[in-house]
Design a protein around this motif. Structure first.
Motif, PDB file in Angstrom:
ATOM      1  N   GLN A   8     -14.681  10.013  -0.114  1.00 33.18           N
ATOM      2  CA  GLN A   8     -13.734   8.891  -0.051  1.00 33.18           C
ATOM      3  C   GLN A   8     -14.416   7.591  -0.486  1.00 33.18           C
ATOM      4  OE1 GLN A   8     -13.081   7.330   3.871  1.00 33.18           O
ATOM      5  NE2 GLN A   8     -11.055   6.570   3.393  1.00 33.18           N
ATOM      6  N   HIS A  24     -10.976   2.196   9.337  1.00 31.72           N
ATOM      7  CA  HIS A  24     -10.828   2.501   7.905  1.00 31.72           C
ATOM      8  C   HIS A  24     -11.620   1.485   7.093  1.00 31.72           C
ATOM      9  CE1 HIS A  24      -8.804   4.908   4.863  1.00 31.72           C
ATOM     10  NE2 HIS A  24      -8.239   5.586   5.853  1.00 31.72           N
ATOM     11  N   HIS A  60      -4.806   8.580  12.806  1.00 35.00           N
ATOM     12  CA  HIS A  60      -4.776   9.717  11.885  1.00 35.00           C
ATOM     13  C   HIS A  60      -3.689  10.721  12.275  1.00 35.00           C
ATOM     14  CE1 HIS A  60      -6.995  12.602   9.133  1.00 35.00           C
ATOM     15  NE2 HIS A  60      -6.053  13.334   9.693  1.00 35.00           N
ATOM     16  N   TRP A  64      -5.929  11.738  16.221  1.00 37.48           N
ATOM     17  CA  TRP A  64      -7.156  10.997  16.517  1.00 37.48           C
ATOM     18  C   TRP A  64      -7.121   9.632  15.859  1.00 37.48           C
ATOM     19  CZ3 TRP A  64     -11.725  10.785  13.039  1.00 37.48           C
ATOM     20  CH2 TRP A  64     -11.515  11.368  11.796  1.00 37.48           C
ATOM     21  N   HIS A 120      -6.156  14.038   2.745  1.00 42.28           N
ATOM     22  CA  HIS A 120      -5.356  13.437   3.811  1.00 42.28           C
ATOM     23  C   HIS A 120      -4.395  12.407   3.249  1.00 42.28           C
ATOM     24  CE1 HIS A 120      -4.213  11.489   7.491  1.00 42.28           C
ATOM     25  NE2 HIS A 120      -4.982  10.440   7.347  1.00 42.28           N
ATOM     26  N   HIS A 145     -11.141  13.567   3.158  1.00 41.82           N
ATOM     27  CA  HIS A 145     -11.687  13.164   4.461  1.00 41.82           C
ATOM     28  C   HIS A 145     -13.157  13.523   4.637  1.00 41.82           C
ATOM     29  CE1 HIS A 145     -11.018  11.216   8.270  1.00 41.82           C
ATOM     30  NE2 HIS A 145      -9.755  11.046   7.948  1.00 41.82           N
ATOM     31  N   HIS A 199      -9.590   6.248  14.162  1.00 42.68           N
ATOM     32  CA  HIS A 199     -10.886   5.828  13.615  1.00 42.68           C
ATOM     33  C   HIS A 199     -10.693   4.593  12.744  1.00 42.68           C
ATOM     34  CE1 HIS A 199      -9.888   7.405   9.564  1.00 42.68           C
ATOM     35  NE2 HIS A 199      -9.378   8.460  10.172  1.00 42.68           N
ATOM     36  N   HIS A 211      -6.537  10.417   0.402  1.00 45.29           N
ATOM     37  CA  HIS A 211      -7.979  10.509   0.153  1.00 45.29           C
ATOM     38  C   HIS A 211      -8.598  11.763   0.723  1.00 45.29           C
ATOM     39  CE1 HIS A 211      -9.207   9.385   4.305  1.00 45.29           C
ATOM     40  NE2 HIS A 211      -8.174   8.586   4.288  1.00 45.29           N
ATOM     41  N   HIS A 234      -7.247   3.165  12.346  1.00 46.49           N
ATOM     42  CA  HIS A 234      -6.212   3.978  11.698  1.00 46.49           C
ATOM     43  C   HIS A 234      -5.873   5.126  12.651  1.00 46.49           C
ATOM     44  CE1 HIS A 234      -4.097   6.615   9.023  1.00 46.49           C
ATOM     45  NE2 HIS A 234      -5.034   7.530   9.075  1.00 46.49           N
ATOM     46  N   HIS A 238      -1.701   9.469   4.488  1.00 49.06           N
ATOM     47  CA  HIS A 238      -1.276   8.658   5.639  1.00 49.06           C
ATOM     48  C   HIS A 238       0.260   8.597   5.739  1.00 49.06           C
ATOM     49  CE1 HIS A 238      -5.122   5.938   6.059  1.00 49.06           C
ATOM     50  NE2 HIS A 238      -5.449   7.168   5.708  1.00 49.06           N
TER      51      HIS A 238
HETATM   52 CU1  C2O Z   1      -8.371   9.881   9.029  1.00 52.76          CU
HETATM   53 CU2  C2O Z   1      -7.500   7.539   5.819  1.00 52.76          CU
HETATM   54  O1  C2O Z   1      -7.945   8.689   7.438  1.00 52.76           O
END
Ligand code: C2O
Ligand code: CU
Length: 461
Positions: free
Chosen positions: A450, A142, A100, A138, A396, A445, A140, A443, A98, A398
């Protein structure tokens, strides 16, 4: 190759890192070489894998990272350019990436079961999208987020301004704690007790994978620091000792007027860009300090290094990102309550400790739930993020940026952001122009929150 470079530059106990070069074409310390570059396109390959990495003197840690380092290499792309990344999964379980904070097409968002199928062990997936906004971002996975990020799968994505500002150096500081024992082995990533409170903290505190790494930076030079909080739990409260700093951007977006840094909260997922004038005296030290706990600690040390080149004069202005503002005049109000769980459990009996609007999302990496809310494409909305708990939650969204309007506890900066920090019992009101179609995750973070329920989907169609 990354291993060698990382260890050379910021290896534990090696002291002073290599100077970041002054002048044009400043390169980041951990930049990964792209596989391919042509006008308008940068292409990387990212191999997700488990491997031993030295984090503590006592032994090796079976981290998970990309291309042989954890956190993974820094990816760099120019604003408006297309980024193409092929993820190769050499883990023993599914994963995704993902991006971010990047406003991208839904199919590239990296949420398994929602925007794409799981990338299974041995499989690969190619992400490709344009990066419309400059700044610090950044990446990462999911999937199985607490474990995969906790063990190191994350890294910086820097989108350079189309018209690059003049700094003498540009350094990303990727902050992450690790839950490791003295022999380097991992502790359980989370405890129920921690997950039900502020999270389960790691005691080994690193920046760029090292404890208090030292960096040599041009004496008298104007340095851009990019603090990126990839930790799954820790809300840092950051100050600088030994030099003055200006906050020039938050969560990727520049401040209209830079603000002097006193102590700034930077929650999981959030970023802070600082402009720092290094001391003139060679050898002088500047320390980035976290003060969120009763005992502050030094996150990283910057050392003034004599050099002969001319340094950047004044603070350059960062151009605003091209994000359309919501029209709040007739925008309907939608409220999201972030609360404790309502007694549901996952299939395996794990309690769902947290909820949004009384619904908990089990993050099983493939489960489709009804959206929390359905928004009309290109309509504007006022969202009320209400924290009904005594814990802080960095919330957060998306795919789109929100514009903070007000808080019932403090004044807020009206800068667009992807992560809104909610303090204990606080309600923050934000504006949103729902201009990106798709199913988008909303969600907390703090990933234990989460993974135990504080997640949902916002549909834009
Ligand atoms: Cu940094 Cu749903 O993410
Ligand atoms: Cu939370």
């Amino acid at each position: 190759m990354y291993l060698t470079r990382r260890h050379m530059l910021v290896g534990a106990g090696l002291g002073l890192g290599t100077a970041v070069l002054a002048g044009k074409g400043v390169r980041s310390l951990m930049a990964s070489e792209p596989l391919h570059r042509e006008p308008g396109l940068v292409e990387y390959q990212m191999v997700a894998q488990e491997f031993p990495q030295s984090l503590v003197p006592g032994g090796m840690t079976p981290v998970r990272g990309f291309n042989g380092v954890a956190p993974g290499p820094t990816l760099r792309v120019k604003q408006g350019e297309r980024l193409r990344v092929t993820l190769i999964n050499r883990l023993q379980e599914p994963t995704t990436i993902h991006w971010h904070g990047i406003r991208l097409p839904n199919a590239m968002d990296g949420v398994p079961g929602l925007t794409q199928p799981d990338v299974l062990p041995g499989e690969s997936f190619t992400y490709e999208f344009v990066c419309p906004d400059a700044g610090s971002y950044w990446y990462h996975p999911h999937f199985n987020s607490v474990t995969q990020l906790g063990m190191g799968l994350s890294g910086a994505l820097i989108v350079d301004e189309a018209d690059p500002p003049a700094f003498d150096a540009d350094l990303e500081l990727v902050a992450k704690d690790w839950r490791v024992n003295e022999d380097g082995s991992f502790k359980p990533m989370m405890t129920l007790k921690g997950a039900a409170r502020g999270g389960t903290f790691g005691k080994l505190r690193t920046v760029n994978g090292a404890v208090n790494p030292h960096y040599g930076l041009p004496a008298g030079g104007l340095v851009r620091l990019r603090l990126i909080n990839v930790d799954i739990t820790r809300i840092y409260k950051v100050m600088l000792e030994g030099a003055e700093a200006q906050i020039i951007a938050l969560d990727g977006n520049p401040l209209t007027e830079p603000l002097p840094l006193h102590r700034q909260w930077v929650g999981p997922g959030q970023r802070m860009d600082l402009a720092v004038r290094m001391p003139e005296k060679a050898g002088a030290e500047v320390k980035l300090v976290n003060t969120s706990t009763s005992k502050p600690w030094v996150m990283s040390t910057l050392v003034s290094k004599a050099h002969t080149e001319k340094v950047a004069a004044g603070l350059p202005r960062l151009a605003e990102n091209p994000i359309d503002r919501p029209d709040l005049s007739r925008a309907p109000v939608i409220r999201y309550d972030f609360s404790a769980g309502v007694g549901e459990k996952m299939d395996d009996g794990t309690p769902l400790l947290w909820a949004i609007n009384k619904k908990a999302w089990p993050d099983l990496g493939g489960c489709l739930a009804e959206p929390l809310t359905k928004l009309k494409r290109n309509n504007s909305y006022i969202l009320e993020f209400a924290n009904l708990t005594p814990r802080a939650h960095p919330i957060h969204l998306h795919g789109m940026a929100v514009f903070p309007i007000k808080s019932d506890k403090r004044s807020v900066l009206p800068l667009p952001t992807d992560t809104v920090m909610l303090a204990s019992e606080e309600m923050v009101t934000v504006g949103l122009l729902a201009d990106n179609p798709g199913d988008w995750m909303l969600h907390c973070h703090i990933l234990e929150h989460q993974d135990t329920g504080m997640m949902g989907v916002v549909r834009v169609s």
